[in-house]
Write a protein that holds these residues in place. Structure first.
Motif, PDB file in Angstrom:
ATOM      1  N   PRO A  74      65.072   6.267  80.120  1.00 28.42           N
ATOM      2  CA  PRO A  74      64.408   4.978  80.369  1.00 28.42           C
ATOM      3  C   PRO A  74      63.411   4.662  79.253  1.00 28.42           C
ATOM      4  CG  PRO A  74      64.305   6.413  82.304  1.00 28.42           C
ATOM      5  CD  PRO A  74      64.833   7.236  81.180  1.00 28.42           C
ATOM      6  N   ALA A  75      63.237   3.404  78.954  1.00 28.58           N
ATOM      7  CA  ALA A  75      62.321   2.982  77.889  1.00 28.58           C
ATOM      8  C   ALA A  75      60.912   3.515  78.110  1.00 28.58           C
ATOM      9  CB  ALA A  75      62.302   1.457  77.793  1.00 28.58           C
ATOM     10  N   THR A  76      60.521   3.643  79.362  1.00 26.47           N
ATOM     11  CA  THR A  76      59.175   4.129  79.656  1.00 26.47           C
ATOM     12  C   THR A  76      58.987   5.607  79.299  1.00 26.47           C
ATOM     13  OG1 THR A  76      59.855   4.544  81.938  1.00 26.47           O
ATOM     14  CG2 THR A  76      58.707   2.457  81.476  1.00 26.47           C
ATOM     15  N   LEU A  77      60.087   6.310  79.023  1.00 25.13           N
ATOM     16  CA  LEU A  77      60.004   7.718  78.603  1.00 25.13           C
ATOM     17  C   LEU A  77      60.274   7.888  77.110  1.00 25.13           C
ATOM     18  CD1 LEU A  77      61.748   9.648  81.520  1.00 25.13           C
ATOM     19  CD2 LEU A  77      59.323   9.569  80.959  1.00 25.13           C
ATOM     20  N   GLY A  78      60.336   6.786  76.385  1.00 27.75           N
ATOM     21  CA  GLY A  78      60.604   6.849  74.951  1.00 27.75           C
ATOM     22  C   GLY A  78      59.627   7.730  74.195  1.00 27.75           C
ATOM     23  N   PHE A  79      58.379   7.748  74.646  1.00 20.42           N
ATOM     24  CA  PHE A  79      57.359   8.572  73.981  1.00 20.42           C
ATOM     25  C   PHE A  79      57.662  10.066  74.089  1.00 20.42           C
ATOM     26  CE2 PHE A  79      56.087   8.496  78.376  1.00 20.42           C
ATOM     27  CZ  PHE A  79      55.562   9.757  78.607  1.00 20.42           C
TER      28      PHE A  79
END
Length: 97
Positions: A74-79
């Motif tokens: 998910p984009a929110t886990l990109g970091f």
């Protein structure tokens, strides 16, 4: 993300280990994450990992020379992409040992 883990096993031995250890991995992770797996066919496994409010779906393909994991992060886990890749390499590699 695509992560390839090389192996030198015969395909039959790699299949056997993948099936045997996938069940154990689910049991070991029980306190930290929920892992579900299903085998689409002899060489393809679908896996879903839920932890800390996130669910990450993975597709695992066994080839003659490597185990390939395709992960939809998910984009929110990109970091955390590098950390996730490292965990995939470590944990998935253990499935074939």
């Amino acid at each position: 993300m695509r992560v390839a883990i090389p192996h030198t096993l015969t395909r039959d031995e790699a299949r056997r280990r993948l099936r045997d250890k996938a069940e154990r991995a689910m049991e070991k992770a029980e306190s930290m994450a929920t892992i579900t797996t299903s085998f689409v066919d002899d060489d393809h496994m679908a896996m879903s990992v839920t932890a800390m409010g996130y669910t990450v779906d993975c597709a695992v393909e066994l080839t003659d020379t490597e185990l390939v994991v395709e992960v939809d992060i998910p984009a929110t886990l990109g970091f955390a992409k590098r950390m996730i890749e490292g965990m995939i390499r470590e944990k998935t590699g253990k499935l074939l040992t």
